[in-house]
Design a protein around this motif. Structure first.
Motif, mmCIF file in Angstrom:
data_model
loop_
_atom_site.group_PDB
_atom_site.id
_atom_site.type_symbol
_atom_site.label_atom_id
_atom_site.label_comp_id
_atom_site.label_asym_id
_atom_site.label_seq_id
_atom_site.Cartn_x
_atom_site.Cartn_y
_atom_site.Cartn_z
ATOM 1 N N GLU A 266 0.841 -1.206 0.110
ATOM 2 C CA GLU A 266 0.070 0.166 -0.032
ATOM 3 C C GLU A 266 0.794 1.420 0.069
ATOM 4 O O GLU A 266 0.666 2.170 -0.763
ATOM 5 C CB GLU A 266 -1.008 0.081 1.095
ATOM 6 N N LEU A 267 1.864 1.246 0.765
ATOM 7 C CA LEU A 267 2.777 2.367 0.619
ATOM 8 C C LEU A 267 3.555 2.585 -0.446
ATOM 9 O O LEU A 267 3.534 3.805 -0.866
ATOM 10 C CB LEU A 267 3.839 2.346 2.079
ATOM 11 N N LEU A 268 4.205 1.477 -0.991
ATOM 12 C CA LEU A 268 4.849 1.597 -2.165
ATOM 13 C C LEU A 268 3.489 2.088 -3.383
ATOM 14 O O LEU A 268 4.217 2.921 -4.172
ATOM 15 C CB LEU A 268 5.731 0.580 -2.596
ATOM 16 N N THR A 269 2.652 1.761 -3.338
ATOM 17 C CA THR A 269 1.607 2.279 -4.268
ATOM 18 C C THR A 269 0.997 3.565 -4.359
ATOM 19 O O THR A 269 1.109 4.245 -5.302
ATOM 20 C CB THR A 269 0.177 1.243 -4.332
ATOM 21 N N LEU A 270 1.072 4.066 -2.958
ATOM 22 C CA LEU A 270 0.541 5.360 -2.929
ATOM 23 C C LEU A 270 1.815 6.263 -3.332
ATOM 24 O O LEU A 270 1.593 6.977 -3.700
ATOM 25 C CB LEU A 270 0.581 5.610 -1.316
ATOM 26 N N LEU A 271 2.899 6.088 -2.839
ATOM 27 C CA LEU A 271 4.249 6.762 -3.265
ATOM 28 C C LEU A 271 4.352 6.952 -4.675
ATOM 29 O O LEU A 271 4.523 7.740 -5.536
ATOM 30 C CB LEU A 271 5.341 6.432 -2.509
ATOM 31 N N ARG A 272 4.340 5.713 -5.449
ATOM 32 C CA ARG A 272 4.623 5.542 -6.584
ATOM 33 C C ARG A 272 3.513 6.162 -7.533
ATOM 34 O O ARG A 272 3.687 6.848 -8.757
ATOM 35 C CB ARG A 272 4.815 4.014 -7.248
#
Length: 332
Positions: A266-272
């Protein structure tokens, strides 16, 4: 961007990733290049911690975990950050472990020469106290910036034991000092109990909006990306990532863990999904390796630093703000 051909990391097909000097992702030290675009600097200070200490050892742990990275190409961001820009490891900022006021001054003084209009800085903490001197140094070049803050906690409290600068008060101080663009800043990942219900009212008065972890259960990641993009626009942004924004199952090695956090993906998807935002500086903080298991917290932090590199380089190459629409299209 620098005019010389970037010097990349040590070739892992010739020197095993577990061998050699331990700079971040085995990139060149700042002294080994004629110029640079992005510097990564360690800030091993945890004198502002309010619960479990140990984040002073975070920079070393994150660098060690970064050996596992393959930094040549980022598939999701479609960028070769270490070959499209000169990225360097600037070593560690040396500051006193005994005096918060003096340490904050020393961090600002040593961070400032690493920043310019065309040079960006990513700090590896250390506890979250380091974000305040980083913002002060950044403001000397860019003026007030928007803050995109990933964290389990607001970090806009007033004092701890009468101390005005700690890892839980820095963004209140940043607001009071005029370091932040009014009504552009945002918290993502907030959860857990607070001292009283007034905490949220005061935070709103400081110009913050909040996406809580429980909000993501309702609106989903694509809507959260869209809200952040609309909030930030093209404003220069400082991204501050407290590793405790992740659930303790994904990041146990931190000083103040909270249940119910973001999953790693979730965090990686948000950031990317924020590809194209105008990031002028960033930090990843609160990795405390003494509480880590199998280096999973340090690896999470190293991966986030790599993602920040990709976002910065894409912006320099003219990437536009996109993410949520593409994500929704992929899901459909």
């Amino acid at each position: 961007m620098t005019t010389h051909k970037p010097i990349g990391p040590v070739d892992a097909t010739k020197v095993p990733r577990y061998a050699g000097l331990g700079t971040f992702a085995r990139l060149p030290h700042i002294d080994r290049v004629p110029d640079y675009d992005i510097a990564i600097v360690g800030v091993p200070f945890d004198g502002g911690s309010s619960f479990r200490p140990g984040a002073r050892f975070g920079p070393a742990a994150v660098r060690e975990a970064s050996r596992l990275l393959r930094p040549g190409y980022h598939p999701e961001l479609d960028v070769e950050p270490v070959y499209e820009a000169q990225v360097v490891d600037a070593g560690d900022i040396a500051c006193t472990p005994y005096d918060i006021t003096r340490a904050v001054r020393e961090i600002e003084e040593q961070a400032r020469p690493l920043i310019s209009e065309d040079k960006r800085l990513i700090a590896i903490g250390g506890d979250h106290t380091i974000a305040l001197p980083m913002l002060r140094a950044l403001n000397q070049v860019h003026g007030p910036v928007a803050l995109l803050h990933f964290d389990a906690h607001l970090d806009t409290w007033d004092t701890y034991f009468d101390q005005p600068v700690t890892h839980g008060t820095i963004f209140r101080r940043a607001f009071e000092e005029g370091l932040l663009v009014e009504d552009k800043s945002m918290h993502v990942g907030i959860r857990g109990p607070v001292y009283d219900r007034e905490d949220f009212l005061r935070d709103h008065e400081f110009g913050f909006q909040i996406i809580r972890c429980s909000d993501l259960d309702v609106i989903g990641v694509p809507a959260a990306i869209r809200r952040v993009k609309e909030r930030l626009g093209d404003t220069p942004v400082y991204v501050s990532i407290d590793i405790d924004v992740l659930d303790p199952s994904y990041a146990p090695g931190t000083g103040t863990p909270e249940m119910g956090g973001l999953h790693s993906r979730e965090l990686l998807t948000l950031l990317r999904g924020l590809n194209g935002i105008n990031i002028v500086g960033a930090d990843v903080v609160e990795v405390a390796p003494a509480y880590d298991h199998a280096d999973i917290t340090a690896l999470a932090a190293a991966t986030l630093v790599f993602d920040l590199l990709g976002l910065m380089v894409n912006r320099s190459n003219g990437a536009t703000i996109r993410g949520a629409d593409a994500l929704e299209a992929a899901v459909v």
